[in-house]
Design a protein around this motif. Structure first.
Motif, mmCIF file in Angstrom:
data_model
loop_
_atom_site.group_PDB
_atom_site.id
_atom_site.type_symbol
_atom_site.label_atom_id
_atom_site.label_comp_id
_atom_site.label_asym_id
_atom_site.label_seq_id
_atom_site.Cartn_x
_atom_site.Cartn_y
_atom_site.Cartn_z
ATOM 1 N N PRO A 52 0.589 8.399 1.499
ATOM 2 C CA PRO A 52 -0.167 7.879 2.652
ATOM 3 C C PRO A 52 -1.553 7.381 2.267
ATOM 4 N N GLU A 53 -2.100 7.944 1.195
ATOM 5 C CA GLU A 53 -3.437 7.542 0.770
ATOM 6 C C GLU A 53 -3.459 6.082 0.313
ATOM 7 N N VAL A 54 -2.312 5.584 -0.165
ATOM 8 C CA VAL A 54 -2.224 4.178 -0.570
ATOM 9 C C VAL A 54 -2.499 3.274 0.630
ATOM 10 N N ILE A 55 -1.888 3.608 1.750
ATOM 11 C CA ILE A 55 -2.074 2.820 2.972
ATOM 12 C C ILE A 55 -3.496 2.990 3.504
ATOM 13 N N ASN A 56 -3.975 4.225 3.489
ATOM 14 C CA ASN A 56 -5.341 4.482 3.969
ATOM 15 C C ASN A 56 -6.372 3.744 3.125
ATOM 16 N N SER A 57 -6.159 3.756 1.817
ATOM 17 C CA SER A 57 -7.093 3.094 0.910
ATOM 18 C C SER A 57 -7.108 1.591 1.144
ATOM 19 N N TYR A 58 -5.931 1.022 1.354
ATOM 20 C CA TYR A 58 -5.848 -0.422 1.598
ATOM 21 C C TYR A 58 -6.543 -0.780 2.916
ATOM 22 N N ASN A 59 -6.293 0.011 3.940
ATOM 23 C CA ASN A 59 -6.917 -0.266 5.236
ATOM 24 C C ASN A 59 -8.436 -0.113 5.173
ATOM 25 N N LYS A 60 -8.899 0.861 4.386
ATOM 26 C CA LYS A 60 -10.343 1.030 4.223
ATOM 27 C C LYS A 60 -10.940 -0.165 3.492
ATOM 28 N N TRP A 61 -10.212 -0.635 2.472
ATOM 29 C CA TRP A 61 -10.674 -1.822 1.742
ATOM 30 C C TRP A 61 -10.815 -3.005 2.696
ATOM 31 N N LYS A 62 -9.847 -3.161 3.589
ATOM 32 C CA LYS A 62 -9.913 -4.269 4.550
ATOM 33 C C LYS A 62 -11.090 -4.113 5.511
ATOM 34 N N SER A 63 -11.284 -2.886 5.981
ATOM 35 C CA SER A 63 -12.355 -2.670 6.964
ATOM 36 C C SER A 63 -13.736 -2.860 6.354
ATOM 37 N N ASP A 64 -13.842 -2.694 5.038
ATOM 38 C CA ASP A 64 -15.138 -2.854 4.370
ATOM 39 C C ASP A 64 -15.470 -4.316 4.074
ATOM 40 N N LEU A 65 -14.483 -5.201 4.235
ATOM 41 C CA LEU A 65 -14.721 -6.616 3.956
ATOM 42 C C LEU A 65 -15.524 -7.263 5.080
ATOM 43 N N CYS A 66 -16.377 -8.179 4.696
ATOM 44 C CA CYS A 66 -17.089 -8.955 5.720
ATOM 45 C C CYS A 66 -16.113 -9.883 6.431
ATOM 46 N N CYS A 67 -15.256 -10.510 5.648
ATOM 47 C CA CYS A 67 -14.180 -11.333 6.200
ATOM 48 C C CYS A 67 -13.063 -11.384 5.165
ATOM 49 N N MET A 68 -11.847 -11.460 5.649
ATOM 50 C CA MET A 68 -10.707 -11.430 4.735
ATOM 51 C C MET A 68 -10.173 -12.846 4.534
ATOM 52 N N THR A 69 -10.089 -13.245 3.281
ATOM 53 C CA THR A 69 -9.587 -14.575 2.944
ATOM 54 C C THR A 69 -8.352 -14.436 2.060
ATOM 55 N N PRO A 70 -7.546 -15.483 1.955
ATOM 56 C CA PRO A 70 -6.397 -15.438 1.043
ATOM 57 C C PRO A 70 -6.816 -15.128 -0.389
ATOM 58 N N GLN A 71 -7.988 -15.618 -0.786
ATOM 59 C CA GLN A 71 -8.469 -15.371 -2.147
ATOM 60 C C GLN A 71 -8.717 -13.879 -2.382
ATOM 61 N N MET A 72 -9.314 -13.226 -1.388
ATOM 62 C CA MET A 72 -9.569 -11.792 -1.519
ATOM 63 C C MET A 72 -8.261 -11.009 -1.581
ATOM 64 N N LEU A 73 -7.285 -11.429 -0.803
ATOM 65 C CA LEU A 73 -5.990 -10.754 -0.807
ATOM 66 C C LEU A 73 -5.293 -10.913 -2.161
ATOM 67 N N LYS A 74 -5.389 -12.088 -2.735
ATOM 68 C CA LYS A 74 -4.753 -12.330 -4.034
ATOM 69 C C LYS A 74 -5.460 -11.543 -5.140
ATOM 70 N N HIS A 75 -6.779 -11.419 -5.019
ATOM 71 C CA HIS A 75 -7.513 -10.590 -5.985
ATOM 72 C C HIS A 75 -7.080 -9.132 -5.864
ATOM 73 N N LYS A 76 -6.972 -8.655 -4.638
ATOM 74 C CA LYS A 76 -6.550 -7.270 -4.407
ATOM 75 C C LYS A 76 -5.153 -7.045 -4.967
ATOM 76 N N ARG A 77 -4.280 -7.983 -4.756
ATOM 77 C CA ARG A 77 -2.901 -7.870 -5.237
ATOM 78 C C ARG A 77 -2.860 -7.740 -6.760
ATOM 79 N N LEU A 78 -3.589 -8.600 -7.437
ATOM 80 C CA LEU A 78 -3.579 -8.555 -8.897
ATOM 81 C C LEU A 78 -4.239 -7.281 -9.412
#
Length: 325
Positions: A52-78
């Motif tokens: 569950p921490e994997v999901i929590n960590s991802y959601n926290k990462w999203k909430s800490d972003l000023c704005c979410m872009t495709p570039q940020m998502l691709k960076h996170k994925r890699l």
């Protein structure tokens, strides 16, 4: 003060999860006659092995972003792919070939990592091995669960609890990234639908239709105890009455679960044997049903379903209905 030290609690939890995973896998292998559907197996093991921490960590990462872009998502994925590879999840696979390593486009990779990170030769080799088990189309990257499942099963004796958790962490994160990419570009959902089984639309009439078609087969009707009374019309009316009873809603809800769906006609047939409508053994009825209806499990398994009294909450209703009709 805990009676059991925290490290022992963690060890116990790991042992329990491993045992449950083995049991669920063994059950699927047994019920499928040895043919494993790794998509379904993933769904069985996902709640056990996705931290569950994997999901929590991802959601926290999203909430800490000023704005979410495709570039940020691709960076996170890699970033997650690299993190998992550094945990040596591909160590059981055969070494990468030169052509596989050469197919990795350094420029395509490095644009999504920070300036401080480097794509060294060892990481490229591990990435080349992982690519064997990935689906990449457009902006979507996902695990090929059939291939990766076979990889895990092939090395099941060596595959550790940590390896399994890493695999599910990667899969879960890729799915979350893909979901957020789809939110920004809905057309990407078409790509996902090509490779991931989508839930079948719920149909309240489906259970009655299938149960009727199974129990009114000519060969099946030949096994009833009273051919004049228990004909096709009687069976169809019985099914309609069952679905209209207080048990109908639960049957319809269970039908939406693919794992339970296969059992429902067998459970109903088992009740009818108990009520005396069918005058034969459960294995014989199962073999007869299989003449025209492929229930995709071993015949003896289907016969076993017929006798699962704990899963027949409508047995008493069936007995009373048959007696009064």
């Amino acid at each position: 003060m805990d009676l059991v030290p925290s490290d022992m609690q963690e060890l116990f939890q790991k042992s329990m999860l491993i045992s449950l995973s083995i049991l669920k896998t063994s059950e699927m292998v047994h019920n499928s006659g040895g043919q494993i559907d790794y998509q379904q197996l993933y769904q069985l093991l996902k709640p056990l092995l996705t931290d569950p921490e994997v999901i929590n960590s991802y959601n926290k990462w999203k909430s800490d972003l000023c704005c979410m872009t495709p570039q940020m998502l691709k960076h996170k994925r890699l970033q997650v792919i690299f993190d998992v590879l550094k945990r040596d999840i591909m160590k059981y696979d055969e070494d990468a070939f030169n052509y596989e390593v050469n197919e990795i486009n350094d420029d395509e990779i490095t644009q999504w990592i920070s300036c401080e990170e480097k794509l060294d030769d060892n990481l490229k080799k591990e990435l080349a091995k992982l690519k064997r088990y990935l689906i990449k189309e457009g902006d979507i990257i996902m695990i090929d669960r059939q291939k990766f499942g076979k990889y895990a099963m092939k090395h099941i004796k060596a595959f550790s609890y940590e390896d399994a958790r890493a695999m599910f962490e990667l899969d879960a994160t890729l799915d979350m990234v893909n979901a957020d990419l789809v939110a920004q570009n809905p057309r990407l959902q078409t790509i996902i639908n090509k490779y991931r089984l989508q839930p079948e639309p719920f149909n309240a009439f489906a259970p009655a239709k299938i149960i009727k078609s199974i129990l009114t087969q000519t060969e099946v009707l030949a096994l009833v105890s009273n051919k004049q009374k228990y004909n096709a019309q009687w069976i169809e009316q019985f099914v309609d009455n069952l679905m209209a009873s207080e048990h109908g809603r639960k049957i319809a809800e269970d039908w939406a679960n693919s794992k339970k769906r296969i059992k429902i006609p067998a459970l109903v047939a088992g009740c009818l044997i108990s009520a005396g409508v069918f005058k034969c053994s459960k294995p014989k009825l199962a073999r007869t049903i299989r003449i025209r209806h492929d229930f995709k499990v071993k015949t003896e398994c289907y016969a076993t379903y017929m006798g699962m009294k704990r899963e027949q909450p409508y047995l008493e209703w069936v007995l009373a209905h048959v007696e009064s009709n």
